[in-house]
Scaffold this active site. Structure first.
Site, PDB file in Angstrom:
ATOM      1  N   GLU A   1      44.768  38.802  41.004  1.00 58.63           N
ATOM      2  CA  GLU A   1      44.196  39.973  40.342  1.00 58.63           C
ATOM      3  C   GLU A   1      44.636  40.101  38.889  1.00 58.63           C
ATOM      4  O   GLU A   1      43.974  40.777  38.104  1.00 58.63           O
ATOM      5  CB  GLU A   1      44.539  41.231  41.137  1.00 58.63           C
TER       6      GLU A   1
ATOM      7  N   GLN B   1      47.469  38.163  46.296  1.00 56.21           N
ATOM      8  CA  GLN B   1      46.606  39.167  45.670  1.00 56.21           C
ATOM      9  C   GLN B   1      47.116  39.513  44.267  1.00 56.21           C
ATOM     10  O   GLN B   1      46.333  39.582  43.315  1.00 56.21           O
ATOM     11  CB  GLN B   1      46.582  40.422  46.552  1.00 56.21           C
TER      12      GLN B   1
ATOM     13  N   HIS C   1      19.184  45.145  41.140  1.00 59.79           N
ATOM     14  CA  HIS C   1      19.814  44.779  42.404  1.00 59.79           C
ATOM     15  C   HIS C   1      21.331  44.662  42.248  1.00 59.79           C
ATOM     16  O   HIS C   1      21.819  44.179  41.227  1.00 59.79           O
ATOM     17  CB  HIS C   1      19.317  43.413  42.878  1.00 59.79           C
TER      18      HIS C   1
ATOM     19  N   ASP D   1      40.837  49.210  45.594  1.00 62.42           N
ATOM     20  CA  ASP D   1      41.720  48.116  46.003  1.00 62.42           C
ATOM     21  C   ASP D   1      40.811  46.991  46.465  1.00 62.42           C
ATOM     22  O   ASP D   1      40.355  46.964  47.606  1.00 62.42           O
ATOM     23  CB  ASP D   1      42.658  48.582  47.124  1.00 62.42           C
TER      24      ASP D   1
ATOM     25  N   ASN E   1      20.241  43.197  33.005  1.00 59.45           N
ATOM     26  CA  ASN E   1      19.773  42.730  34.306  1.00 59.45           C
ATOM     27  C   ASN E   1      19.126  41.349  34.225  1.00 59.45           C
ATOM     28  O   ASN E   1      19.450  40.453  35.015  1.00 59.45           O
ATOM     29  CB  ASN E   1      18.775  43.742  34.869  1.00 59.45           C
TER      30      ASN E   1
END
Length: 281
Positions: free
Chosen positions: A272, A268, A119, A258, A150
Site C-alpha cells: 500500500e 499489505q 461504468h 481499508d 471516461n
C-alpha cells in the site's frame, strides 16, 4: 462396577455431544469472489445503512450511496473465465434490486448533463455471456464521468487490464470516487438530475495483478504488482493514466477505506505504500 440409571446415561450422552460440538472449529465462510480482498467500507445489505449499502451481483460487488445516487466503490475479479464473445448490450437501466422507496437513477438522469454514464466495472470485462454484459449497464454501476476521462484515460487503463489477463494474469480491481464536483463537456457541476446524482471530484482505481492460479489471497506477496490510480473528474485531464499513479495508502487516506484488508498485514503495509512504476501498455 458403577451403574448408572437411564436418565443419568442420557444426561452423560447429551454432555458428551455438547462438549464435542464446542470443540469443533466453526469454519470461516469464504468471501464472495468479488470481495476476495475485502469489503473496503464495511458495506452491508441493510436498508438502515443507505450511504454504504452492499449490492452483491454475480458479476461484481458494490457499496451504494442512496443520497448521492452513485456507488462509493465497485469491486470485481477479472480472469479469462469472465471474457468471451458476448456483444456490448448498451441496455442502460435502473437497478430494481434497490430497497423499496429508494430513488432509482435512470439513463435519462444523465441526459444533457455533459457527463458520460461512466461504468465502474467495464462492459468489456464481462463478455462471457449476454447476461453478464447486461449486468454492467445497471445504473448502480455508473458515475457521472467527464467524457475525456471516461473515453480516453480510463478506457486505456481498462484495455491495459485486459491485456494483462491475456498475458496470463488474473486481476482484482476496485474502482471508486470521492469529493464533489467535476468538469464535463458543459463545464463544472456538482450534481445532475435535479440534485439527485452527485458528480464526483476524483475517480480512483486499485488493481492487484496475480499470475493465474488458486488461493489468491495467500499468493499475494510484497513483490505483487499493485497499480493505484487517482484522477480528477475533468474533461481537460491528461490522456495517459500512468501520469496519475499514486499509492493505495494515499487513496485510503482520502476515502477512509481499508482496501486490501484480507491481505497479511505486513504484506499489505508494503504494497500500500508503493507507487507502481511498471509498464502502461
Amino acid at each position: 462396577m458403577t451403574r448408572f440409571s437411564v436418565p443419568a446415561l442420557l444426561l452423560l450422552g447429551f454432555l458428551a455431544v455438547s462438549c464435542g460440538d464446542e470443540n469443533e472449529a466453526t469454519p470461516t465462510p469464504a468471501l464472495p469472489e468479488h470481495l476476495t480482498l475485502g469489503n473496503p467500507s464495511g458495506a452491508a445489505a441493510d436498508p438502515a445503512q443507505p450511504t454504504n449499502y452492499l449490492l452483491l451481483k454475480s458479476q461484481y460487488a458494490l457499496s451504494y450511496h442512496r443520497d448521492k445516487g452513485i456507488p462509493n466503490w465497485v469491486s470485481w475479479h477479472l480472469s479469462p473465465e469472465w471474457l468471451g464473445t458476448a456483444a456490448r448490450q448498451d441496455d442502460f437501466r435502473a437497478d430494481a434490486t434497490l430497497p423499496a422507496g429508494w430513488y432509482q437513477v435512470s439513463t435519462s438522469s444523465y441526459t444533457g448533463s455533459g457527463f458520460d454514464r461512466g461504468h465502474n466495472c467495464p462492459s468489456a470485462d464481462r463478455t462471457r455471456t449476454v447476461a453478464d454484459n447486461s449486468a454492467t449497464f445497471l445504473m448502480t454501476n455508473m458515475i457521472p464521468q467527464a467524457p475525456n476521462n471516461n473515453q480516453r484515460t480510463w478506457a486505456t487503463l481498462e484495455s491495459y487490464c485486459r491485456t494483462l489477463v491475456d498475458e496470463g494474469n488474473e486481476l482484482y480491481i476496485l474502482m471508486g470516487n470521492y469529493g464533489k464536483g467535476g468538469s464535463g463537456s458543459n463545464g463544472y457541476q456538482t450534481t445532475i438530475d435535479n440534485g439527485r446524482v452527485t458528480v464526483p471530484q476524483r475517480i480512483w482505481k486499485v488493481i492487484v495483478v496475480l499470475p493465474q492460479g488458486s488461493d489468491d489471497v495467500l499468493r499475494i506477496s510484497s513483490s505483487t504488482r499493485v497499480i493505484a490510480v487517482d484522477t480528477p473528474n475533468d474533461n481537460a485531464q491528461l490522456p495517459s493514466w500512468g501520469s496519475y499513479r499514486t499509492s493505495v495508502d494515499a487513496i485510503e487516506q482520502a476515502t477512509g477505506y481499508d482496501i486490501l484488508s484480507q491481505v497479511a498485514p505486513a504484506v499489505q503495509a508494503t504494497l500500500e505504500a508503493r507507487v507502481d512504476n511498471g509498464p502502461t501498455q
